[in-house]
Design a protein around this motif. Structure first.
Motif, PDB file in Angstrom:
ATOM      1  N   LEU A  55       0.834  -1.208   0.000  1.00 24.10           N
ATOM      2  CA  LEU A  55       0.000   0.000   0.000  1.00 24.10           C
ATOM      3  C   LEU A  55       0.870   1.261   0.000  1.00 24.10           C
ATOM      4  O   LEU A  55       0.546   2.244  -0.673  1.00 24.10           O
ATOM      5  CB  LEU A  55      -0.952   0.008   1.203  1.00 24.10           C
ATOM      6  N   LEU A 114       0.947   4.157  -2.692  1.00 26.97           N
ATOM      7  CA  LEU A 114       0.771   5.561  -2.297  1.00 26.97           C
ATOM      8  C   LEU A 114       1.833   6.435  -2.972  1.00 26.97           C
ATOM      9  O   LEU A 114       1.522   7.505  -3.509  1.00 26.97           O
ATOM     10  CB  LEU A 114       0.881   5.667  -0.772  1.00 26.97           C
ATOM     11  N   LYS A 128      -8.666   2.279  -4.185  1.00 33.70           N
ATOM     12  CA  LYS A 128      -8.683   3.304  -3.129  1.00 33.70           C
ATOM     13  C   LYS A 128      -7.336   4.034  -3.050  1.00 33.70           C
ATOM     14  O   LYS A 128      -7.285   5.248  -2.879  1.00 33.70           O
ATOM     15  CB  LYS A 128      -8.985   2.674  -1.752  1.00 33.70           C
ATOM     16  N   MET A 129      -6.247   3.262  -3.187  1.00 33.45           N
ATOM     17  CA  MET A 129      -4.924   3.898  -3.135  1.00 33.45           C
ATOM     18  C   MET A 129      -4.724   4.810  -4.353  1.00 33.45           C
ATOM     19  O   MET A 129      -4.111   5.875  -4.248  1.00 33.45           O
ATOM     20  CB  MET A 129      -3.810   2.840  -3.081  1.00 33.45           C
ATOM     21  N   ILE A 136      -7.874   7.618   3.828  1.00 33.09           N
ATOM     22  CA  ILE A 136      -7.058   6.670   4.603  1.00 33.09           C
ATOM     23  C   ILE A 136      -7.935   5.976   5.658  1.00 33.09           C
ATOM     24  O   ILE A 136      -7.809   4.775   5.897  1.00 33.09           O
ATOM     25  CB  ILE A 136      -5.846   7.397   5.244  1.00 33.09           C
ATOM     26  N   VAL A 158      -9.877   3.294   3.820  1.00 36.33           N
ATOM     27  CA  VAL A 158      -9.022   2.135   3.518  1.00 36.33           C
ATOM     28  C   VAL A 158      -8.835   1.291   4.778  1.00 36.33           C
ATOM     29  O   VAL A 158      -8.923   0.059   4.732  1.00 36.33           O
ATOM     30  CB  VAL A 158      -7.646   2.591   2.952  1.00 36.33           C
TER      31      VAL A 158
END
Lengths: 446, 167
Positions: free
Chosen positions: A339, A343, A382-383, A424, A427
């Motif tokens: 992750l 990012l 999502k990232m 965040i 997530v």
């Protein structure tokens, strides 16, 4: 030459071409070809370059991509988003930060019929930022709300990023699209909570008391209201046809995309004469844009396939999987490392390119560690969403700054920051409760 | 020359757009036929990917012309005009080299597909060579669009006024 040295050289070539502002698709292809040349020689590289364009574009399952693109572009050109915003605006006028909430709601509605975020950001930027400014929102909050709202487009189905993840991993595309529903709604809800909280603590000083007046006489006119409900109805129809068709097992994903595109075409024919460009110009613009966006996405797939063939040829995915499995660390630590890599990459390159670079390496490791491939697809998206909001590449932020006069990039990045924190949180929730992702696809399978 | 190349890209993009609409039509027709007769259109599943290949490749030049292709100006935006042009020139030379290599290889593949009359695997066996032929054509138009941009950067490098983008 050793594979790891070839990989380093290929990545340096990729980075250098990105720095020279070359198309990411071609940078990927050159990097992959360089790696192949170094480990397999000229003949094998030539064979890959001869076959990659056909192999990467000729699968029946890939037809869903242009269908979703066509659907989204046709709907965008039918001008429904401004009506959707007016409707959401009226429904939320008594809520603190209601204009911001309306922006999120209309973006979520628009995301339900289009698979990308750029169109939503561009349209909402022009529509909403000025309106929010008039009502006391700071520039940074208004820009941040629009940039963040735009990210919903790549998660709420039909999501082109999730489709490409499905193509790369052979996970069920239908299951992936269904998996995006709950996290998409959750993200929209968390965004709304963020806006209301920010306005309540005085971050944006939204003056909701004057909103009824600001909405003007057009708001009360029955024809305007009728048009708003008409637009919402169209979006509902397309969403039900696409998602209902997949969920109910009536259509395959490709068929659902084609039926959705047909609905969108009908909507453009009904609404086209009322758009700024008129019916035929809107239609022509939509078709041209569909062709360009389709080629852009597939160019990335072709370039990505050359790069992936290099990785596979060097057995890098297998070696990485074996190495990670051999480590004495918890699977969640490995996930966290992935992750963090996503990012960082998200801050540098676009979502589809991230998928093409990382999925061949990350997916085998993550599934081998026992995580669901469907769930990981949503987490990856999502990232990527976070990457759309973070400097230096946060493309949604640049879009808002580009389409709205008086919005500086640095202000927009600051305004987007609370939404990065919100993302965040989402997530974290999805990692703690993976059932939120897998529940709907499991239900459809049963 | 610029206008001719842009017109060529736009014309191929129009063909690509028609291809996408045809794809939609075939898929919808298949759904309707299956609902009515419980049978799919014969050859539909073989035909769709062939149209897709053509639509994708023929639109490549236009995607580049309209700057739809994803790129980042993270580094170049921080450079002065001539160093920026120099960096871009090097980049264009490299990517044009690769695209031309792909044109060469895919043209060779297309030639053999035409010679042997390549057909799709399966019951219907549709001719696959038109899709094969579309690949080097689409890549060739992409190479021309990239070449135009390289010439623009060379102009800047030579100290002349940059060409205004119309697309």
């Amino acid at each position: 030459m050793s594979v790891s040295v070839a990989l380093i050289i290929a990545l340096v070539v990729f980075g250098a071409l990105l720095a020279a502002e070359m198309p990411v698709a071609l940078a990927l292809a050159v990097a992959g070809a360089t790696g192949l040349l170094l480990i397999d020689g000229v003949e094998q590289t030539a064979a890959t370059l001869a076959s990659a364009p056909f192999e990467a574009t000729s699968g029946y399952s890939l037809v869903v991509i242009p269908m979703f693109i066509l659907m989204g572009v046709l709907i965008a050109n039918a001008g429904v988003l401004s009506d959707l915003f007016s409707l959401a605006n009226r429904l939320t006028r008594r809520i603190p930060g209601g204009l911001g909430v309306a922006t999120v709601m209309s973006a979520a509605g628009f995301a339900a019929v289009t698979g990308s975020s750029a169109a939503a950001v561009a349209t909402l930027g022009r529509l909403c930022v000025g309106e929010m400014r008039k009502h006391g929102y700071s520039v940074r909050l208004a820009a941040g709300i629009v940039a963040a709202s735009g990210t919903l487009g790549i998660l709420i189905p039909p999501s082109i990023v999730l489709v490409i993840y499905g193509v790369l991993t052979t996970e069920s595309i239908g299951a992936l699209l269904l998996a995006g529903v709950v996290p998409g709604i959750l993200t929209a809800v968390v965004y709304i909570i963020t806006i209301v909280t920010l306005v309540r603590i005085g971050y944006g000083r939204a003056d909701d008391a004057v909103r009824v007046e600001a909405a003007g006489p057009a708001d009360t006119a029955s024809t305007a209201r009728l048009r708003e409900y008409e637009s919402a109805f169209y979006i509902l129809i397309v969403f039900v046809v696409v998602l209902g068709g997949i969920y109910g097992g009536i259509f395959t994903e490709t068929e659902a995309g084609a039926m959705g595109a047909l609905c969108a075409l009908v909507i453009l024919f009904i609404r086209g004469s009322r758009t700024e460009l008129g019916l035929w110009r809107s239609l022509a613009a939509a078709l041209r844009e569909s062709a360009a966006v389709t080629s852009m996405i597939f160019a990335l797939l072709i370039g990505g396939s050359v790069f992936t063939l290099f990785l596979v040829s060097g057995r890098l995915p297998n070696d990485l999987t074996d190495w990670v499995i051999g480590l004495d660390v918890s699977s969640h630590v490995v996930l966290l490392i992935f992750l963090l890599v996503l990012l960082v990459l998200g801050a540098l390159i676009d979502g589809v390119s991230i998928l093409l670079l990382t999925v061949p390496l990350a997916y085998p490791v993550i599934t081998e560690l026992g995580f669901s491939g469907i769930w990981f697809g949503v987490i990856m998206v999502k990232m990527i969403e976070i990457g759309l909001l973070t400097p230096p590449f946060g493309i949604n932020v640049y879009l808002v700054a580009g389409v709205v006069k008086g919005v500086r990039v640095e202000d927009a990045f600051r305004g987007a920051f609370p939404f990065v924190v919100a993302e965040i949180c989402v997530v974290t929730i999805l990692i703690a409760f993976p059932e939120l992702v897998t529940w709907l696809p499991d239900l459809a399978r049963d | 020359m610029r206008r001719a190349i842009h017109t060529l890209s736009a014309t191929f993009a129009a063909v690509a757009a028609i291809g996408i609409v045809v794809l939609m039509g075939i898929t919808v027709a298949d759904v309707i036929r299956r609902a009515l007769t419980d049978k799919s259109i014969q050859g539909g599943i073989e035909l769709a990917p062939l149209i897709l290949v053509g639509a994708v490749l023929l639109g490549l030049g236009y995607a580049e012309q309209t700057r739809t292709n994803v790129r980042t100006s993270l580094v170049t935006s921080r450079l002065a005009a001539r160093p920026r042009a120099a960096v871009r020139c090097v980049g264009f030379v490299v990517v044009i080299g690769l695209v031309l290599w792909m044109v060469w290889e895919t043209a060779d593949r297309a030639r053999s597909a035409v010679e042997i009359g390549e057909v799709t695997p399966g019951f219907v066996g549709l001719p696959a060579w038109p899709a094969r032929v579309a690949i080097p054509i689409g890549l060739g138009v992409l190479a021309l669009e990239l070449l135009l941009q390289l010439l623009d950067e060379l102009r800047v490098l030579a100290g002349r006024e940059p060409v205004e983008r119309t697309a």
